[in-house]
Design a protein around this motif. Structure first.
Motif, PDB file in Angstrom:
ATOM      1  N   ASN A 186       0.790  -1.304  -0.025  1.00 39.61           N
ATOM      2  CA  ASN A 186      -0.026  -0.158   0.012  1.00 39.61           C
ATOM      3  C   ASN A 186       0.910   1.200   0.049  1.00 39.61           C
ATOM      4  N   LEU A 188       3.835   1.608   1.141  1.00 42.27           N
ATOM      5  CA  LEU A 188       4.932   1.847   2.252  1.00 42.27           C
ATOM      6  C   LEU A 188       5.921   0.476   1.903  1.00 42.27           C
ATOM      7  N   ARG A 207      -2.477  -6.911   6.287  1.00 36.90           N
ATOM      8  CA  ARG A 207      -2.295  -5.719   5.356  1.00 36.90           C
ATOM      9  C   ARG A 207      -3.554  -4.708   5.682  1.00 36.90           C
ATOM     10  N   ARG A 210      -3.924  -3.213   9.030  1.00 35.56           N
ATOM     11  CA  ARG A 210      -2.818  -2.160   9.193  1.00 35.56           C
ATOM     12  C   ARG A 210      -3.511  -0.943   8.744  1.00 35.56           C
ATOM     13  N   ALA A 211      -4.053  -1.033   7.322  1.00 31.77           N
ATOM     14  CA  ALA A 211      -4.770   0.175   6.550  1.00 31.77           C
ATOM     15  C   ALA A 211      -5.722   0.716   7.442  1.00 31.77           C
ATOM     16  N   GLU A 214      -4.502   2.957  10.239  1.00 29.78           N
ATOM     17  CA  GLU A 214      -4.044   4.133   9.794  1.00 29.78           C
ATOM     18  C   GLU A 214      -5.065   5.239   9.593  1.00 29.78           C
ATOM     19  N   TYR A 235       2.316   2.310   9.739  1.00 30.37           N
ATOM     20  CA  TYR A 235       1.098   2.745   9.275  1.00 30.37           C
ATOM     21  C   TYR A 235       0.615   3.897  10.114  1.00 30.37           C
ATOM     22  N   ARG A 238       2.262   7.165   9.067  1.00 27.13           N
ATOM     23  CA  ARG A 238       1.849   7.724   7.881  1.00 27.13           C
ATOM     24  C   ARG A 238       0.407   8.152   8.444  1.00 27.13           C
ATOM     25  N   GLY A 239      -0.499   7.525   9.328  1.00 24.49           N
ATOM     26  CA  GLY A 239      -1.751   8.213   9.564  1.00 24.49           C
ATOM     27  C   GLY A 239      -1.620   9.537  10.319  1.00 24.49           C
ATOM     28  N   ASN A 264      11.052   4.540   5.589  1.00 21.73           N
ATOM     29  CA  ASN A 264       9.647   5.335   5.061  1.00 21.73           C
ATOM     30  C   ASN A 264       9.557   6.846   5.710  1.00 21.73           C
TER      31      ASN A 264
END
Length: 392
Positions: A186, A188, A207, A210-211, A214, A235, A238-239, A264
């Motif tokens: 996704n 990352l 997966r 984790r999304a 986020e 994640y 990034r969130g 990342n």
């Protein structure tokens, strides 16, 4: 091909296309039968029920075909192509997503076989002697699928094959050799250690969870317990999390988490790792420090004999999280123990919530993603279960 004959009235589950034949259902075994060889399974009245791999143990045969169908030279090519087509239709094969599970055992009608894809490398795990003996044919079929673009096949079954089989498998490349180890999920990037890491090197089954995490992370203080490669931590970063603490008893896992954060978010000071026991960390940390906690422990009950103690472990772990989480916090809690049913896990978590005296609401009920499908005739294939809880 040798025949295995069942006891009277022991064919019902096979007629419903359950792929396992248990040793207790077998009337007699042919002489000189060897582990991993293909056998035909017959009912007591002589009907051919299916063909599969024989092995010593409670599960005596894992069926590859039902009825009187032959297993030809193109068997693995066709099954692998079908599995790839499913992942393609799910939209998992993209430039910003190069890791996914290609074969999930019984869920892809290949019992005893797991294959995860990381870029142009396939990591193959055999869970049965039959699949171990087919590893070369499987590897060749993988690299012959032009649309999959697989150049390297790494075989990793030292810890997954039945120890009684005495096969002495060696983890090594069957085809190719790969120096790089970065895959994309996704958008990352993650370092995947399929040579020395757990499972195939990464837990691709989380997966989608984790999304989802986020989306909850913005402005929150996050604790990722049992972090392993730090997937949930990356994640959360990034969130828009305010801070993220990652905890794992393994110093190697903590180091891998740091590497993935740096990959990342280079130089980002919001993240810290802690190589320490998870239960000790929970017990010693200050109350109300975190308002988003992830509990993704290893399987507490790998076998039915450990079920009781496993459920106690889940209850104690979640009780401590309920005690310490900030009011208005969100708890992501999981079990990957196959013998722990969804109902058992929920009861353990609900008991912990009740004991804590906190008001708790379910926001989401989670499971494994679509590239870990469950054969409708084999409900045992559903192993991952999770809850997202709002704690007042």
């Amino acid at each position: 091909m040798k025949n295995i004959i069942l006891k009277p009235r022991k064919e019902e589950s096979i007629l419903r296309h359950h792929p396992w034949v248990f040793s207790g259902a077998i009337s007699s075994l042919p002489e000189n039968i060897e582990e991993g060889e293909l056998v035909k399974v017959l009912s007591s009245d002589g009907r051919i029920l299916g063909t599969g791999h024989f092995q010593i143990g409670s599960i005596a045969v894992r069926l590859l075909e039902f009825g009187d169908r032959e297993i030809g030279d193109d068997f693995f090519r066709k099954r692998l192509a079908s599995a790839f087509l499913l992942r393609q239709s799910l939209g998992l094969i993209r430039e910003d997503n190069t890791c996914f599970r290609l074969v999930h055992g019984e869920g892809d009608f290949l019992p005893g076989l797991v294959i995860d894809i990381y870029g142009d490398t396939a990591v193959v795990q055999a869970h049965s002697p039959g699949m171990h003996f087919e590893r070369q044919r499987i590897a060749e079929a993988l690299t012959e699928m032009p649309e999959a673009r697989i150049r390297n096949v790494y075989y990793k079954s030292e810890t997954t094959l039945p120890y009684k089989a005495r096969l002495d498998p060696q983890n090594d490349y069957i085809i190719g050799r790969f120096d790089g180890n970065i895959a994309i999920e996704n958008g990352l990037r993650f370092n995947i250690d399929w040579l020395r890491g757990q499972k195939t090197g990464f837990f691709v089954d989380q997966r989608e969870n984790r999304a989802l995490l986020e989306k909850f992370a913005k402005g929150r203080t996050v604790l990722n317990m049992f972090c392993y490669t730090g997937g949930f931590s990356v994640y959360a970063m990034r969130g828009g999390a305010l801070s993220v603490d990652s905890v794992d008893s393994s110093a190697k896992a903590a180091s891998l988490t740091d590497a993935n954060i740096e990959l990342n978010f280079p130089g980002d000071t919001r993240h810290k790792t802690h190589a320490t026991d998870a239960f000790r960390y929970l017990a010693e940390m200050e109350k109300d420090r975190y308002d988003l906690i992830i509990l993704d422990p290893p399987a507490f009950a790998k076998h039915r004999s450990a079920l009781k103690n496993g459920l106690i472990g889940y209850r104690k772990l979640n009780a401590k999280a309920f005690e310490k989480i900030k009011s208005g916090g969100v708890l992501f809690t999981f079990s990957c123990s196959q013998v722990v049913t969804r109902e058992m896990f929920r009861l353990a978590v609900f008991t912990a919530a009740s004991q804590s005296g906190r008001k708790v609401r379910i926001l989401h009920q989670l499971t494994q993603p679509a590239d870990h499908p469950v054969d409708i005739s084999h409900p045992e294939g559903e192993y991952l279960k999770g809850l997202v809880l709002y704690v007042e």
